[in-house]
Structure formats: structure tokens, C-alpha cells
Design an enzyme around this catalytic site. Structure first.
Site, PDB file in Angstrom:
ATOM      1  CB  CYS A  48     -18.264 -38.615 -17.828  1.00  0.00           C
ATOM      2  SG  CYS A  48     -18.672 -37.683 -19.295  1.00  0.00           S
ATOM      3  CB  ALA A  49     -14.553 -38.517 -13.485  1.00  0.00           C
ATOM      4  N   GLY A  50     -17.625 -38.533 -11.980  1.00  0.00           N
ATOM      5  CA  GLY A  50     -18.197 -38.603 -10.637  1.00  0.00           C
ATOM      6  C   GLY A  50     -18.999 -39.866 -10.360  1.00  0.00           C
ATOM      7  CD  GLN A  75     -11.078 -36.399 -12.288  1.00  0.00           C
ATOM      8  OE1 GLN A  75     -12.107 -36.393 -12.942  1.00  0.00           O
ATOM      9  NE2 GLN A  75     -10.954 -35.683 -11.180  1.00  0.00           N
ATOM     10  N   GLY A 116     -12.226 -34.051  -8.342  1.00  0.00           N
ATOM     11  CA  GLY A 116     -12.618 -32.656  -8.491  1.00  0.00           C
ATOM     12  C   GLY A 116     -12.782 -32.244  -9.941  1.00  0.00           C
ATOM     13  CG  ASN A 148     -21.555 -22.930 -12.472  1.00  0.00           C
ATOM     14  OD1 ASN A 148     -21.766 -23.203 -13.641  1.00  0.00           O
ATOM     15  ND2 ASN A 148     -20.433 -23.279 -11.849  1.00  0.00           N
ATOM     16  CG  HIS A 200     -48.916 -61.715 -14.169  1.00  0.00           C
ATOM     17  ND1 HIS A 200     -48.625 -62.881 -14.824  1.00  0.00           N
ATOM     18  CD2 HIS A 200     -48.293 -61.809 -12.982  1.00  0.00           C
ATOM     19  CE1 HIS A 200     -47.882 -63.651 -14.063  1.00  0.00           C
ATOM     20  NE2 HIS A 200     -47.675 -63.025 -12.931  1.00  0.00           N
ATOM     21  CB  ALA A 252     -44.754 -63.884  -1.204  1.00  0.00           C
TER      22      ALA A 252
END
Length: 426
Positions: A13-15, A80, A85, A162, A312, A388
């Protein structure tokens, strides 16, 4: 097979998720919500009953992951170090896992279960795709041993790729320790796998069912649509009079659907969300916690993240809107080209085709004024103000104020003749 033969799972989960910016400016890629919860939550649900411990290898925006999962007893966090990598990420777990273990990329959505992996010593999940040249292509022998791994080849030898799920014996750590960093300075897991391939020590296991590597914004919407197609109706929130609900719809406790609104499923309305009155929620939409879709606004095929308000007369189609955004009246997202060709999107400096329908990809904390329109496929970074009457036809960088400066002419009219001279007529 006895559940518990595999002790642990390691989820990478480091990327940074560069291709998903601006959605990853304030959160790591695994924390992007799909079908009402983070990608990582879907992955954890697939493995938590098979393992004793789940190690999340974190780095970029690690605090977001830690805060969300800190009270889950099976989950532990490993940071990490400086070397990047996937191989280095796996190596981070060396002193924690015991024996065989699973490794999963933290950015995939998949349908198949993983029990068949538990019978192998070393294995890699494979899936068939139509565009294998964009992935790591795998070649098998007749016994399903992997004999070759091609990295994004121009001429793929198969359409098996993969799929980002692995089973390893702990010998993989010794191999990884001997791997030299690649040209981009990263220790690559695929380099270690190539060492296993030399001795035909790794099996290829084909996944059944849906699989998606979440790498681009439209992948998020595709996975969201797939998972929503599996929900069952559950209405626990407040539903006022004359509300029409069609299809499979989840309305969580604490959500409110105001009078004369229409909800067409599949759709998820999370707690604290308010819809209506007279709002229209179309299929494949998720409204996350504390969102608001107000009077005569329409949302279709989109993910609206926490605390965002679309009060709205607005339309949001096939879009992903970040947290804490606020749309001025009559904010419109275009999602289809006149020529019906795939919408072009800028991904890491390259203009590429995406899908037929794609709206805006918006970061967090964006505000729009009245009468703002977004062309298909534009990206708006976090912390922007869009003034706007603006038409946004190019990407907007984060922390930008876009406004339109027009000359306003004011004259005093003294006579009817003055009106005539201005072309209004008598």
C-alpha cells in the site's frame, strides 16, 4: 485444505498512484472509495478469514490508512523505507511473517476467492485481458509452471497477465536481498519472480470472474459499477413522501431522502447523506457520508466523496468528485463527445483515450460558482476555486483560482430614442 496453513498476508500500500491524481493528492490509492468503501477494504475482506495476520506496507500518506484500520486486531502496519519498489515492500515484512504467506497489490479489485492459492508453494495469480501489452505478460508450460514473464511487451506471447496476487515460501526474502535496484532505483518483485522461474518454482493460477487493476480514473468507475451490480436493497434511512425507488438501493441509517426524489439503483447512499427534494440519483452512483444532492440536481454513474455538496440545478455524470467540494447553482459536467469517440484524458503528461463516457475527475476542497461547466475528461486539482460562468476545457492544477473577466457596460437611458439607437426598437 486446512484454513490456517498460511499464517499471514502482506498487502502493498506504499505507492503514490500518480496516474490517479488529483484523487491521490490527499489519500493513497488504496483508500479511494469504490462501492462505498476503500479499495483496500475490499481486499482485506478477501483475505482476513484465511490468515492470522495482515501486514499493510505503507509509506505515502500512511496516516490515512493507519487511521482507518487502526482498530482491526489482525491488521498491523509496516512502513517501507527510503528504497521504493514492490520487492522492497515485500522485504519490509521479512522479520514479521512466519513461513508461507500471501502478497497482494493494494490497488486491485477481484472476484475470485484465494483458497486455491493455499495448496501451492509459490504461485502467481493470472487473468486474461484484451490488452496484455499494457501489463506483465505470463507464459506457462503444460503443467502451469510460469516459464517466462514479459514486461509490457510490444508482441505479447499470451493474453495472460500478472494479476498482482502471490503465494510465496519465505525463500523469496533471500532472493530479494540479492536483487539489485532497477534503472529507476527500485527493488522489483518481478525480478525475484524471474529467479523462481529459472527453476520452474512458481505456478500460474488463473483467476475466475472480475478483476481490475485500478490504475486510471475510469478503472475506478468500472469497478464501482461491477460491485454495485451485486448489492441488495437495504433501506434504513429516512424516506419522505412521494419518493420513487427503483432497483437495488442501499440507504444507510442516518441518510435522508427528501420528498419527490427519484433513486434508480444500483446505488448506495451512505449515512449522513441528504438527497432532495426533487433530486434524481441514477444508476451506479455512490454518495459517501455527509454528502448533499439538492433540489433538481441529477447525479449519474458517479462517486461523490464525503462532505461534498451539489445543492441545486446541477448535473454530475460519470465523474469522481473528491471530499469537501461545493458546487454553485447550475454546475454541469459534460461526459460525452459529439463524435462519440473515447474521451481524452491527460495521464502523467500523455493525452490518452479512455472510455466513451467520462465526466470530471476532481480533487478535494474545490468550489465552483454559478453556471460553471466542465468538458469531458478534465481534471481539477484540490483546493481550487472556479469562478462563475466559466467553461473548463483544460485541466486545472491544484491551488488555482480560475475566473472570467468580462467588460460590463452600463449606460443611462434618457429617452425612447436612446433605446432605439441601441437596437431594442420602439
Amino acid at each position: 485444505m486446512i484454513i490456517g496453513e498460511i499464517m499471514d498476508a502482506v498487502i502493498l500500500c506504499a505507492g503514490k498512484g500518480e496516474r490517479l491524481r488529483p484523487l491521490t493528492e490527499n489519500r493513497p490509492k488504496p483508500m479511494i472509495p469504490v462501492a462505498g468503501k476503500p479499495i483496500l477494504e475490499h481486499i482485506i475482506e478477501k483475505v482476513e478469514n484465511l490468515v492470522d495476520n495482515i501486514y499493510l506496507v505503507v509509506k505515502y500518506k500512511k496516516e490515512v490508512i493507519i487511521e482507518h484500520f487502526k482498530n482491526r486486531p489482525k491488521i498491523k502496519f509496516l512502513e517501507q523505507g527510503e528504497i521504493d519498489g514492490t520487492g522492497q515492500a515485500v522485504l519490509t515484512a521479512k522479520d514479521y511473517v512466519d513461513g508461507d504467506f500471501l502478497v497482494l497489490n493494494g490497488d486491485i479489485i477481484f472476484e475470485d476467492d484465494l483458497e486455491k492459492f493455499l495448496k501451492c508453494k509459490n504461485a502467481m495469480a493470472l487473468t486474461e485481458v484484451k490488452n496484455p501489452e499494457n501489463f506483465g505478460v505470463v507464459v506457462l508450460d503444460k503443467d502451469n509452471n510460469i516459464i517466462e514473464l514479459q514486461e509490457k511487451p510490444e508482441n505479447p506471447k499470451s493474453n495472460l497477465i500478472n494479476a498482482g496476487i502471490y503465494k510465496f515460501e519465505d525463500e523469496i526474502f533471500e532472493i530479494l536481498e540479492d536483487i539489485e535496484p532497477s534503472e529507476r532505483g527500485e527493488v522489483e518483485l518481478t525480478d525475484a519472480i524471474k529467479e523462481l522461474i529459472k527453476d520452474r518454482k512458481i505456478k500460474g493460477i488463473k483467476l475466475d470472474g472480475y478483476w481490475n487493476d485500478i490504475g486510471r480514473p475510469w478503472d475506478i468507475l468500472d469497478a464501482n459499477k461491477h460491485l454495485l451490480g451485486k448489492i441488495k436493497t437495504s433501506i434504513k434511512g429516512k424516506v419522505e413522501e412521494n419518493v420513487v425507488i427503483k432497483g437495488e438501493v442501499i440507504i444507510e441509517e442516518g441518510a435522508t431522502i427528501k420528498a419527490n426524489s427519484v433513486i434508480e439503483g444500483p446505488a448506495i447512499i451512505k449515512k449522513g447523506a441528504v438527497v432532495g427534494p426533487l433530486a434524481y440519483i441514477r444508476p451506479n452512483t455512490v454518495l459517501m457520508e455527509n454528502t448533499f444532492v439538492g433540489n433538481s440536481s441529477e447525479v449519474k454513474g458517479s462517486i461523490i466523496m464525503k462532505n461534498t455538496k451539489i445543492p441545486h440545478l446541477s448535473y454530475v455524470g460519470d465523474s469522481i468528485i473528491g471530499e469537501n467540494c461545493n458546487f454553485g447553482c447550475n454546475t454541469i459536467t459534460a461526459n460525452l463527445r459529439f463524435d462519440d469517440k473515447p474521451v481524452k484524458v491527460n495521464i502523467k503528461g500523455k493525452r490518452i483515450g479512455s472510455v466513451r463516457k467520462l465526466g470530471v475527475i476532481m480533487g478535494d476542497n474545490v468550489k465552483t460558482g454559478i453556471q460553471v461547466s466542465f468538458m469531458p475528461g478534465v481534471k481539477v486539482g484540490s483546493n481550487c476555486w472556479i469562478g462563475a460562468n466559466c467553461l473548463i476545457d483544460k485541466d486545472v492544477e491544484s491551488n488555482t483560482f480560475v475566473y472570467k473577466k468580462e467588460e460590463k457596460i452600463i449606460k443611462t437611458l434618457n429617452t425612447i430614442g436612446g433605446l432605439s439607437n441601441m437596437g431594442i426598437g420602439e
